[in-house]
Design an enzyme around this catalytic site. Structure first.
Site, PDB file in Angstrom:
ATOM      1  CG  ASP A 117     -25.533   2.796   1.373  1.00  0.00           C
ATOM      2  OD1 ASP A 117     -25.081   3.998   0.771  1.00  0.00           O
ATOM      3  OD2 ASP A 117     -26.822   3.229   1.375  1.00  0.00           O
ATOM      4  N   GLY A 168     -17.511   7.897  -0.429  1.00  0.00           N
ATOM      5  CA  GLY A 168     -18.266   8.912  -0.988  1.00  0.00           C
ATOM      6  C   GLY A 168     -19.823   9.010  -0.274  1.00  0.00           C
ATOM      7  N   GLY A 169     -20.265  10.078   0.331  1.00  0.00           N
ATOM      8  CA  GLY A 169     -21.715  10.294   0.683  1.00  0.00           C
ATOM      9  C   GLY A 169     -21.633   9.543   2.104  1.00  0.00           C
ATOM     10  CG  ASP A 170     -25.036   7.244   2.742  1.00  0.00           C
ATOM     11  OD1 ASP A 170     -24.787   6.903   1.518  1.00  0.00           O
ATOM     12  OD2 ASP A 170     -26.270   6.843   3.367  1.00  0.00           O
ATOM     13  CD  GLU A 171     -22.154   4.092  -1.891  1.00  0.00           C
ATOM     14  OE1 GLU A 171     -23.191   3.613  -2.380  1.00  0.00           O
ATOM     15  OE2 GLU A 171     -21.094   4.321  -2.492  1.00  0.00           O
TER      16      GLU A 171
END
Length: 461
Positions: free
Chosen positions: A319, A360-363
């Site tokens: 993350d 997903g997102g910043d993962e």
């Protein structure tokens, strides 16, 4: 021919060629035979008339003197002529002076028999068949010819001598048509045989001609069937070519070439669309990394391989730290640029057999395969890779953002990462449990100050 029945082109060509020739042959044969038969009948009649005139000329004195012996001798000589079957010489009262007959070669062609005992004049039975304007009677088997015997006399009551003629008797000649009919039959069979030979010869010529047409047509048919079944690589090559068929062949080959080009273009579009669908289904549209669906599939394969080989694998959850400020300051477009750069940095730290996916997102999630059979060695290898990734991600990001008006904005941003690791091998756990274990370790790293690595040993052995 039944409606809708199918026949080969060879049969059609054969019928179109042979049928007119057959009609023409029959017509010509009929015309020739009819004309020839008339000539044979006419020759027989003319010969009979000539014989009758010769007898009439030679029997004038015998009739006048009633010399039956001379008349009989004359009749016997004439009876030797071919086809003559009966000669009868009568006086002016139709009394028979000579009546000679001979047996016919054909028993069915008997001459007309004069009744022996009748109240009619002796020759009346024959004379009733005679037309004095056309003194020839033909009953199909026997020809009866009537010829008057004329006697000349000198007129004494005139200053000039003039010859006048009066009928002093009659000659009746019967001729058999048996020989003529046999000749007709022979001509008929010769004509039929010649016609059959002509038809057979024409048939073989038609077959040879058909091959020049049907062979290329069959080749065209096979090629069209192949094209219809989808084999657009086939090309029509005719062994022999007629102008029209050559034109048709060139058209088919050109059509096939165009269809092949269109097919290749369509296949290319389909492949591109399939690849796009695959990208949408299994890859992240921004970073082009595998998405969660593809990651789960590869994790299941890696777990099965690890269980078979007894070699550890590792799963990492990453993350990004300090990612939200870039979105707040420069917008999501700048954040997307940073995610793309981060994905590239992570990929550069991995082997070809390993997988990095955007979760997903910043993962991000990293899957390491085939580490080691020893737990300690596997832990060290996983930690080594995680440290490479952490060090790569904490380097400053220098990004260039292009605005809608074309202006360029240069952005410098610092961003680190928190990484959680879990190992797996021969465990009776689910893939979801392994992912939860790595995710838990990642949150522990965040809670302990970020920009660090944590190993979750709860699922490891």
């Amino acid at each position: 021919m039944m409606f809708g029945a199918k026949h080969s082109i060879g049969r059609h060509v054969a019928w179109l060629s042979l049928f007119p020739l057959l009609i023409m042959a029959i017509g010509m044969e009929t015309f020739y035979l009819n004309d020839r038969f008339k000539d044979l009948d006419s020759d027989l009649i003319q010969r009979g008339k000539l014989i009758a005139r010769q007898i009439a000329a030679g029997s004038e004195y015998g009739v006048f003197s009633r010399n039956k012996e001379a008349l009989r001798e004359l009749a016997e000589k004439t009876l030797l002529e071919p086809d003559v079957v009966s000669i009868m010489i009568l006086d002016d009262n139709f009394t028979v002076l000579t009546d000679l007959r001979r047996a016919l070669a054909n028993p069915a062609g008997n001459a007309v028999v004069i009744p022996a005992d009748t109240s009619k004049p002796p020759a009346q039975e024959l004379l009733q068949h005679v037309d004095y304007y056309d003194p020839v009677h033909d009953n199909g088997k026997i020809i009866l010819i009537y010829q008057p015997i004329l006697g000349s006399q000198i007129m004494l009551d005139s200053l000039e001598s003039k010859n006048s003629y009066r009928q002093v008797g009659t000659v009746l000649v019967q001729l058999s048509k048996y020989s003529t009919e046999r000749l007709k039959s022979k001509l008929l069979w010769i004509s039929i045989s010649a016609s059959l030979i002509f038809i057979i010869f024409t048939y073989f010529l038609t077959l040879l001609a058909n091959r020049r047409i049907t062979t290329p047509v069959e080749q065209l048919s096979h090629a069209i069937k192949a094209i219809g079944s989808g084999n657009l690589d086939s090309r029509v090559n005719l062994s022999s070519c007629i102008t029209e068929l050559c034109t048709l062949t060139d058209g088919i080959n050109q059509m096939t070439s165009e269809l092949r080009t269109e097919r290749d273009l369509m296949q290319s579009r389909i492949d591109d669309a399939t690849q796009q669908l695959r990208e949408l289904a299994f890859y992240d549209t921004l970073t082009h990394l595998p998405n969660r669906r593809l990651l789960e599939d590869r994790l299941a394969q890696s777990m099965a391989a690890s269980k078979r080989s007894g070699i550890y694998g590792a799963l990492m959850f990453l993350d990004l730290d300090n990612f939200k400020p870039i979105n707040d300051l420069y917008g999501h477009a700048a954040g997307d640029l940073l995610l793309i750069e981060a994905a590239q940095r992570i990929s550069n730290c991995l082997r070809e057999m390993d997988t990095v996916a955007r979760f997903g997102g910043d993962e991000f999630v990293v899957l390491l395969n085939e580490l080691s059979a020893e737990y300690g060695a596997s832990t060290e290898q996983a930690h080594f890779v995680a440290e490479k990734i952490r060090a790569a991600l904490e380097q400053n990001y220098f990004l260039t953002q292009i605005k809608e008006d074309g202006t360029r904005v240069h952005i410098e941003h610092h961003c680190s990462s928190s990484i959680g690791i879990t190992l797996f091998m021969d465990h009776d756990v689910l893939a979801e449990e392994i992912m939860i274990s790595a995710d838990t370790a990642m949150y522990q790293a965040k809670q302990n100050g970020r920009n660090q690595i944590r190993l979750n040993e709860n699922n490891n052995a």
